[in-house]
Design an enzyme around this catalytic site. Sequence first.
Site, PDB file in Angstrom:
ATOM      1  N   SER A 156       1.229 -35.749  13.523  1.00 31.51           N
ATOM      2  CA  SER A 156       1.282 -37.521  13.443  1.00 31.51           C
ATOM      3  C   SER A 156       2.295 -37.784  14.003  1.00 31.51           C
ATOM      4  O   SER A 156       3.406 -36.984  14.161  1.00 31.51           O
ATOM      5  CB  SER A 156       1.203 -37.496  11.952  1.00 31.51           C
ATOM      6  OG  SER A 156       1.372 -39.276  11.699  1.00 31.51           O
ATOM      7  N   TYR A 184       3.442 -37.309   2.806  1.00 30.44           N
ATOM      8  CA  TYR A 184       2.591 -37.302   3.922  1.00 30.44           C
ATOM      9  C   TYR A 184       3.589 -36.805   5.353  1.00 30.44           C
ATOM     10  O   TYR A 184       3.190 -35.943   6.189  1.00 30.44           O
ATOM     11  CB  TYR A 184       1.915 -38.542   4.376  1.00 30.44           C
ATOM     12  CG  TYR A 184       1.033 -38.589   5.613  1.00 30.44           C
ATOM     13  CD1 TYR A 184      -0.054 -37.934   5.600  1.00 30.44           C
ATOM     14  CD2 TYR A 184       1.518 -39.229   6.814  1.00 30.44           C
ATOM     15  CE1 TYR A 184      -0.792 -38.022   6.753  1.00 30.44           C
ATOM     16  CE2 TYR A 184       0.673 -39.301   7.939  1.00 30.44           C
ATOM     17  CZ  TYR A 184      -0.453 -38.520   7.900  1.00 30.44           C
ATOM     18  OH  TYR A 184      -1.171 -38.491   9.015  1.00 30.44           O
TER      19      TYR A 184
HETATM   20  N1  LIG Z   1      -5.725 -42.310  12.001  1.00 25.99           N
HETATM   21  C1  LIG Z   1      -4.564 -42.362  12.263  1.00 25.99           C
HETATM   22  O1  LIG Z   1      -3.814 -43.556  12.311  1.00 25.99           O
HETATM   23  C2  LIG Z   1      -3.932 -41.282  11.856  1.00 25.99           C
HETATM   24  C3  LIG Z   1      -2.452 -41.080  12.594  1.00 25.99           C
HETATM   25  C4  LIG Z   1      -1.681 -39.961  12.886  1.00 25.99           C
HETATM   26  C5  LIG Z   1      -2.502 -38.548  12.263  1.00 25.99           C
HETATM   27  N2  LIG Z   1      -3.769 -38.681  11.748  1.00 25.99           N
HETATM   28  C6  LIG Z   1      -4.115 -37.322  11.309  1.00 25.99           C
HETATM   29  O2  LIG Z   1      -5.625 -37.265  11.876  1.00 25.99           O
HETATM   30  C7  LIG Z   1      -6.291 -36.581  11.309  1.00 25.99           C
HETATM   31  C8  LIG Z   1      -7.857 -36.994  11.537  1.00 25.99           C
HETATM   32  O3  LIG Z   1      -7.848 -38.547  10.506  1.00 25.99           O
HETATM   33  P1  LIG Z   1      -8.654 -39.450  11.017  1.00 25.99           P
HETATM   34  O4  LIG Z   1      -7.704 -40.621  11.398  1.00 25.99           O
HETATM   35  O5  LIG Z   1      -9.652 -39.059  12.020  1.00 25.99           O
HETATM   36  O6  LIG Z   1      -9.223 -39.786   9.455  1.00 25.99           O
HETATM   37  P2  LIG Z   1     -10.584 -39.789   8.919  1.00 25.99           P
HETATM   38  O7  LIG Z   1     -10.592 -40.094   7.392  1.00 25.99           O
HETATM   39  O8  LIG Z   1     -11.755 -40.648   9.589  1.00 25.99           O
HETATM   40  O9  LIG Z   1     -11.007 -38.052   8.999  1.00 25.99           O
HETATM   41  C9  LIG Z   1     -10.603 -37.102   8.166  1.00 25.99           C
HETATM   42  C10 LIG Z   1     -11.764 -36.527   8.092  1.00 25.99           C
HETATM   43  O10 LIG Z   1     -11.311 -35.191   7.140  1.00 25.99           O
HETATM   44  C11 LIG Z   1     -12.032 -34.991   6.391  1.00 25.99           C
HETATM   45  N3  LIG Z   1     -11.342 -34.132   5.201  1.00 25.99           N
HETATM   46  C12 LIG Z   1     -10.787 -34.596   4.305  1.00 25.99           C
HETATM   47  N4  LIG Z   1     -10.219 -33.927   3.490  1.00 25.99           N
HETATM   48  C13 LIG Z   1     -10.815 -32.745   3.884  1.00 25.99           C
HETATM   49  C14 LIG Z   1     -10.725 -31.156   3.380  1.00 25.99           C
HETATM   50  N5  LIG Z   1     -10.012 -30.620   2.358  1.00 25.99           N
HETATM   51  N6  LIG Z   1     -11.299 -30.271   4.211  1.00 25.99           N
HETATM   52  C15 LIG Z   1     -12.009 -30.656   5.110  1.00 25.99           C
HETATM   53  N7  LIG Z   1     -12.096 -31.908   5.735  1.00 25.99           N
HETATM   54  C16 LIG Z   1     -11.553 -32.882   4.819  1.00 25.99           C
HETATM   55  C17 LIG Z   1     -12.632 -36.173   5.938  1.00 25.99           C
HETATM   56  O11 LIG Z   1     -14.012 -35.941   5.110  1.00 25.99           O
HETATM   57  C18 LIG Z   1     -12.894 -36.721   7.086  1.00 25.99           C
HETATM   58  O12 LIG Z   1     -14.180 -36.937   7.765  1.00 25.99           O
HETATM   59  C19 LIG Z   1      -5.542 -36.396  10.040  1.00 25.99           C
HETATM   60  O13 LIG Z   1      -5.043 -35.261   9.786  1.00 25.99           O
HETATM   61  C20 LIG Z   1      -4.492 -37.360  10.016  1.00 25.99           C
HETATM   62  O14 LIG Z   1      -3.476 -37.039   9.138  1.00 25.99           O
HETATM   63  C21 LIG Z   1      -4.486 -40.026  11.819  1.00 25.99           C
END
Ligand SMILES: NC(=O)c1ccc[n+]([C@@H]2O[C@H](COP(=O)([O-])OP(=O)(O)OC[C@H]3O[C@@H](n4cnc5c(N)ncnc54)[C@H](O)[C@@H]3O)[C@@H](O)[C@H]2O)c1
Length: 253
Positions: A144, A157
């Site tokens: 992130s 986080y």
């Molecule tokens: N969206 C943002 O702004 C952003 C920014 C920086 C980093 N990220 C990172 O990107 C990654 C994906 O997030 P996203 O934004 O697509 O969110 P999202 O919530 O759409 O997707 C996350 C997915 O992970 C699954 N998940 C949660 N806990 C889990 C577990 N214990 N085991 C397996 N699966 C699990 C959820 O069911 C979901 O489908 C994450 O690591 C998040 O920290 C997101």
Amino acid sequence: MAHDFTGKVALVTGAGGGIGRATAEALAAAGASVVVGDVSAKGGEETVALIAAKGGKASFVRCDVSQEADVAAIVDHAVSTYGQLDIAVNNAGVDPEVAPAAQWKLEDFDRIHAINTRGVFLCMKAEIAAMQKAGGGAIINVGSFASVSGVVNKPAYTASKHAVLGLTRAAALQYGREGIRINAVCPGGVKTAILVDNVGTSAEAEAAVAAAHPIGRAGESQDIAEAILWLASPASGFVLGHGLVIDGGLSAQ
Ligand SMILES: NC(=O)c1ccc[n+]([C@@H]2O[C@H](COP(=O)([O-])OP(=O)(O)OC[C@H]3O[C@@H](n4cnc5c(N)ncnc54)[C@H](O)[C@@H]3O)[C@@H](O)[C@H]2O)c1
């Protein structure tokens, strides 16, 4: 550049939505067989259906990345179903925290670290073992902008995403000579469920997120998937232990 992953086998955790789903779809569209992992069977099965509808190959395995047995089972599934494991995207993550200092919660810290940090550790451990048997591979961990900057009100986080970069670098140094390239992507704000949970869906919130990014908009899941595919491909063959920031300039400020 269009990538060709024909004959390759990819595993994407947290592929039931957001960045993971976009990555799984892009890998399948480029020819890979994709193992879709998620705690959510609904989201994971939907991703498989979306891939199948476009003629791609994918299967869903329910997997909580914080559980070692689940992680071992999904890597075994990739190898036993498709023959080997070439690409792994450790994307599953949670970000439920809004914690002014006096209200920092131990249960938030433990849950976030169990999934974001321990999950990446467990996944890499099992994936590397499978890739050693295959003679190489590529792992991309999803960090992130909080891997490279502090985020106010999000101590656990931020720590967990700094840890993702630390795990990436340490493992990359250990396995680069065996042909296993390990890197990370560090996204800015991306329009997914995590972002909606954090800021809501109001027009004001969307405008504020866009304004926070010097490029003038929030990210799309495809922005991140594009970079993940590059890191998985031979085009990035000299890139190792890197945290590729994809954040519309957020952390450049
Ligand atoms: N969206 C943002 O702004 C952003 C920014 C920086 C980093 N990220 C990172 O990107 C990654 C994906 O997030 P996203 O934004 O697509 O969110 P999202 O919530 O759409 O997707 C996350 C997915 O992970 C699954 N998940 C949660 N806990 C889990 C577990 N214990 N085991 C397996 N699966 C699990 C959820 O069911 C979901 O489908 C994450 O690591 C998040 O920290 C997101």
